[in-house]
Design a protein around this motif. Structure first.
Motif, PDB file in Angstrom:
ATOM      1  N   ASN A  52       0.821  -1.212   0.000  1.00  0.00           N
ATOM      2  CA  ASN A  52       0.000   0.000   0.000  1.00  0.00           C
ATOM      3  C   ASN A  52       0.855   1.263   0.000  1.00  0.00           C
ATOM      4  O   ASN A  52       0.349   2.347  -0.255  1.00  0.00           O
ATOM      5  CB  ASN A  52      -0.934   0.012   1.206  1.00  0.00           C
ATOM      6  CG  ASN A  52      -1.927  -1.125   1.149  1.00  0.00           C
ATOM      7  OD1 ASN A  52      -2.362  -1.528   0.080  1.00  0.00           O
ATOM      8  ND2 ASN A  52      -2.270  -1.663   2.294  1.00  0.00           N
ATOM      9  N   LEU A  53       2.157   1.137   0.309  1.00  0.00           N
ATOM     10  CA  LEU A  53       3.034   2.301   0.325  1.00  0.00           C
ATOM     11  C   LEU A  53       3.661   2.573  -1.045  1.00  0.00           C
ATOM     12  O   LEU A  53       4.171   3.649  -1.283  1.00  0.00           O
ATOM     13  CB  LEU A  53       4.129   2.127   1.372  1.00  0.00           C
ATOM     14  CG  LEU A  53       3.637   2.030   2.817  1.00  0.00           C
ATOM     15  CD1 LEU A  53       4.807   1.860   3.766  1.00  0.00           C
ATOM     16  CD2 LEU A  53       2.824   3.252   3.202  1.00  0.00           C
ATOM     17  N   ILE A  54       3.650   1.601  -1.924  1.00  0.00           N
ATOM     18  CA  ILE A  54       4.125   1.809  -3.286  1.00  0.00           C
ATOM     19  C   ILE A  54       2.912   2.165  -4.126  1.00  0.00           C
ATOM     20  O   ILE A  54       1.939   1.424  -4.178  1.00  0.00           O
ATOM     21  CB  ILE A  54       4.840   0.565  -3.827  1.00  0.00           C
ATOM     22  CG1 ILE A  54       6.100   0.300  -2.999  1.00  0.00           C
ATOM     23  CG2 ILE A  54       5.185   0.759  -5.300  1.00  0.00           C
ATOM     24  CD1 ILE A  54       6.881  -0.910  -3.431  1.00  0.00           C
ATOM     25  N   ILE A  55       2.977   3.319  -4.770  1.00  0.00           N
ATOM     26  CA  ILE A  55       1.828   3.831  -5.520  1.00  0.00           C
ATOM     27  C   ILE A  55       2.204   3.913  -6.993  1.00  0.00           C
ATOM     28  O   ILE A  55       3.214   4.513  -7.352  1.00  0.00           O
ATOM     29  CB  ILE A  55       1.412   5.216  -4.999  1.00  0.00           C
ATOM     30  CG1 ILE A  55       1.006   5.117  -3.538  1.00  0.00           C
ATOM     31  CG2 ILE A  55       0.275   5.790  -5.842  1.00  0.00           C
ATOM     32  CD1 ILE A  55       0.834   6.452  -2.861  1.00  0.00           C
ATOM     33  N   ALA A  56       1.381   3.301  -7.836  1.00  0.00           N
ATOM     34  CA  ALA A  56       1.566   3.366  -9.282  1.00  0.00           C
ATOM     35  C   ALA A  56       0.315   3.989  -9.893  1.00  0.00           C
ATOM     36  O   ALA A  56      -0.799   3.626  -9.533  1.00  0.00           O
ATOM     37  CB  ALA A  56       1.801   1.968  -9.848  1.00  0.00           C
ATOM     38  N   THR A  57       0.518   4.943 -10.803  1.00  0.00           N
ATOM     39  CA  THR A  57      -0.603   5.594 -11.484  1.00  0.00           C
ATOM     40  C   THR A  57      -0.310   5.680 -12.972  1.00  0.00           C
ATOM     41  O   THR A  57       0.852   5.692 -13.390  1.00  0.00           O
ATOM     42  CB  THR A  57      -0.860   7.013 -10.934  1.00  0.00           C
ATOM     43  OG1 THR A  57       0.323   7.805 -11.097  1.00  0.00           O
ATOM     44  CG2 THR A  57      -1.280   6.987  -9.478  1.00  0.00           C
ATOM     45  N   ILE A  58      -1.381   5.749 -13.761  1.00  0.00           N
ATOM     46  CA  ILE A  58      -1.253   5.939 -15.203  1.00  0.00           C
ATOM     47  C   ILE A  58      -2.060   7.173 -15.581  1.00  0.00           C
ATOM     48  O   ILE A  58      -3.200   7.328 -15.152  1.00  0.00           O
ATOM     49  CB  ILE A  58      -1.695   4.687 -15.995  1.00  0.00           C
ATOM     50  CG1 ILE A  58      -1.403   4.830 -17.485  1.00  0.00           C
ATOM     51  CG2 ILE A  58      -3.147   4.350 -15.732  1.00  0.00           C
ATOM     52  CD1 ILE A  58       0.018   4.705 -17.850  1.00  0.00           C
ATOM     53  N   ASP A  59      -1.454   8.059 -16.330  1.00  0.00           N
ATOM     54  CA  ASP A  59      -2.111   9.278 -16.803  1.00  0.00           C
ATOM     55  C   ASP A  59      -1.781   9.418 -18.283  1.00  0.00           C
ATOM     56  O   ASP A  59      -0.676   9.842 -18.631  1.00  0.00           O
ATOM     57  CB  ASP A  59      -1.632  10.482 -16.011  1.00  0.00           C
ATOM     58  CG  ASP A  59      -2.417  11.749 -16.324  1.00  0.00           C
ATOM     59  OD1 ASP A  59      -3.406  11.668 -17.073  1.00  0.00           O
ATOM     60  OD2 ASP A  59      -2.047  12.822 -15.811  1.00  0.00           O
ATOM     61  N   GLY A  60      -2.712   9.009 -19.137  1.00  0.00           N
ATOM     62  CA  GLY A  60      -2.432   8.980 -20.571  1.00  0.00           C
ATOM     63  C   GLY A  60      -1.439   7.876 -20.865  1.00  0.00           C
ATOM     64  O   GLY A  60      -1.714   6.713 -20.614  1.00  0.00           O
ATOM     65  N   ASP A  61      -0.253   8.240 -21.354  1.00  0.00           N
ATOM     66  CA  ASP A  61       0.791   7.243 -21.596  1.00  0.00           C
ATOM     67  C   ASP A  61       1.936   7.348 -20.586  1.00  0.00           C
ATOM     68  O   ASP A  61       2.989   6.755 -20.769  1.00  0.00           O
ATOM     69  CB  ASP A  61       1.331   7.373 -23.025  1.00  0.00           C
ATOM     70  CG  ASP A  61       2.104   8.660 -23.247  1.00  0.00           C
ATOM     71  OD1 ASP A  61       1.993   9.585 -22.408  1.00  0.00           O
ATOM     72  OD2 ASP A  61       2.811   8.757 -24.263  1.00  0.00           O
ATOM     73  N   GLN A  62       1.721   8.102 -19.505  1.00  0.00           N
ATOM     74  CA  GLN A  62       2.750   8.307 -18.485  1.00  0.00           C
ATOM     75  C   GLN A  62       2.484   7.432 -17.263  1.00  0.00           C
ATOM     76  O   GLN A  62       1.486   7.609 -16.563  1.00  0.00           O
ATOM     77  CB  GLN A  62       2.810   9.775 -18.055  1.00  0.00           C
ATOM     78  CG  GLN A  62       3.181  10.721 -19.171  1.00  0.00           C
ATOM     79  CD  GLN A  62       4.594  10.473 -19.674  1.00  0.00           C
ATOM     80  OE1 GLN A  62       5.535  10.394 -18.895  1.00  0.00           O
ATOM     81  NE2 GLN A  62       4.728  10.325 -20.979  1.00  0.00           N
ATOM     82  N   LEU A  63       3.376   6.475 -17.010  1.00  0.00           N
ATOM     83  CA  LEU A  63       3.301   5.604 -15.840  1.00  0.00           C
ATOM     84  C   LEU A  63       4.181   6.207 -14.757  1.00  0.00           C
ATOM     85  O   LEU A  63       5.368   6.441 -14.979  1.00  0.00           O
ATOM     86  CB  LEU A  63       3.784   4.197 -16.188  1.00  0.00           C
ATOM     87  CG  LEU A  63       3.950   3.225 -15.032  1.00  0.00           C
ATOM     88  CD1 LEU A  63       2.589   2.897 -14.407  1.00  0.00           C
ATOM     89  CD2 LEU A  63       4.636   1.955 -15.496  1.00  0.00           C
ATOM     90  N   SER A  64       3.611   6.475 -13.592  1.00  0.00           N
ATOM     91  CA  SER A  64       4.367   7.033 -12.465  1.00  0.00           C
ATOM     92  C   SER A  64       4.348   6.045 -11.316  1.00  0.00           C
ATOM     93  O   SER A  64       3.308   5.464 -11.011  1.00  0.00           O
ATOM     94  CB  SER A  64       3.752   8.356 -12.007  1.00  0.00           C
ATOM     95  OG  SER A  64       3.793   9.304 -13.042  1.00  0.00           O
ATOM     96  N   ILE A  65       5.505   5.863 -10.689  1.00  0.00           N
ATOM     97  CA  ILE A  65       5.623   4.965  -9.545  1.00  0.00           C
ATOM     98  C   ILE A  65       6.338   5.700  -8.435  1.00  0.00           C
ATOM     99  O   ILE A  65       7.406   6.267  -8.649  1.00  0.00           O
ATOM    100  CB  ILE A  65       6.388   3.684  -9.918  1.00  0.00           C
ATOM    101  CG1 ILE A  65       5.654   2.954 -11.040  1.00  0.00           C
ATOM    102  CG2 ILE A  65       6.542   2.777  -8.698  1.00  0.00           C
ATOM    103  CD1 ILE A  65       6.395   1.781 -11.604  1.00  0.00           C
ATOM    104  N   ASP A  66       5.736   5.687  -7.259  1.00  0.00           N
ATOM    105  CA  ASP A  66       6.328   6.289  -6.066  1.00  0.00           C
ATOM    106  C   ASP A  66       6.511   5.178  -5.046  1.00  0.00           C
ATOM    107  O   ASP A  66       5.545   4.623  -4.534  1.00  0.00           O
ATOM    108  CB  ASP A  66       5.419   7.383  -5.512  1.00  0.00           C
ATOM    109  CG  ASP A  66       6.038   8.106  -4.328  1.00  0.00           C
ATOM    110  OD1 ASP A  66       7.132   7.698  -3.872  1.00  0.00           O
ATOM    111  OD2 ASP A  66       5.434   9.084  -3.864  1.00  0.00           O
TER     112      ASP A  66
END
Length: 124
Positions: A52-66
């Motif tokens: 739950n502390l690793i966050i992955a999001t997709i916005d259009g074609d941009q994959l972001s991982i924190d």
């Protein structure tokens, strides 16, 4: 005239709605984890990252991982239909990757502690 102006704003808003879309979170599932049983410094905390502390999001074609400041994970993005790795990177803390083509993808996040997390997403 006032009705025409309101209708024009409504139509304009519909066409621009995608420009204001929020990033969609990718649900990550822990596939595999290695837990040392003889770690004297463990203190019952488990020693593995909380998915739950690793966050992955997709916005259009941009994959972001924190993954947090203390993590140095390796990430792979795979096209499940072909098995091709379309993006991969080792990073510290957080990263943003561009996914080249539309389609369905799987993201695999490998942590230093031996955990593997997986999520599915679509690039439109």
């Amino acid at each position: 005239m006032k009705k025409f102006f309101i209708l024009a704003l409504f139509v304009l808003g519909m066409y621009n709605a995608s420009a204001f879309a929020m990033a969609q979170e990718i649900i990550l599932t822990e596939l595999y984890s290695i837990m040392p049983l003889d770690d004297p410094g463990d203190n019952g905390a488990g020693g593995r990252p909380n998915p739950n502390l690793i966050i992955a999001t997709i916005d259009g074609d941009q994959l972001s991982i924190d993954a947090g400041a203390d993590e140095h994970p390796y990430v792979e993005v795979v096209a499940p239909e072909t098995g091709e790795v379309v993006a991969e990177e080792e990073f510290e803390g957080e990263t943003t990757m561009s996914i080249p083509d539309e389609g369905n993808y799987e993201v695999y996040i490998y942590t230093e502690s031996g955990s593997v997390m997986m999520g599915e997403f679509e690039v439109e």
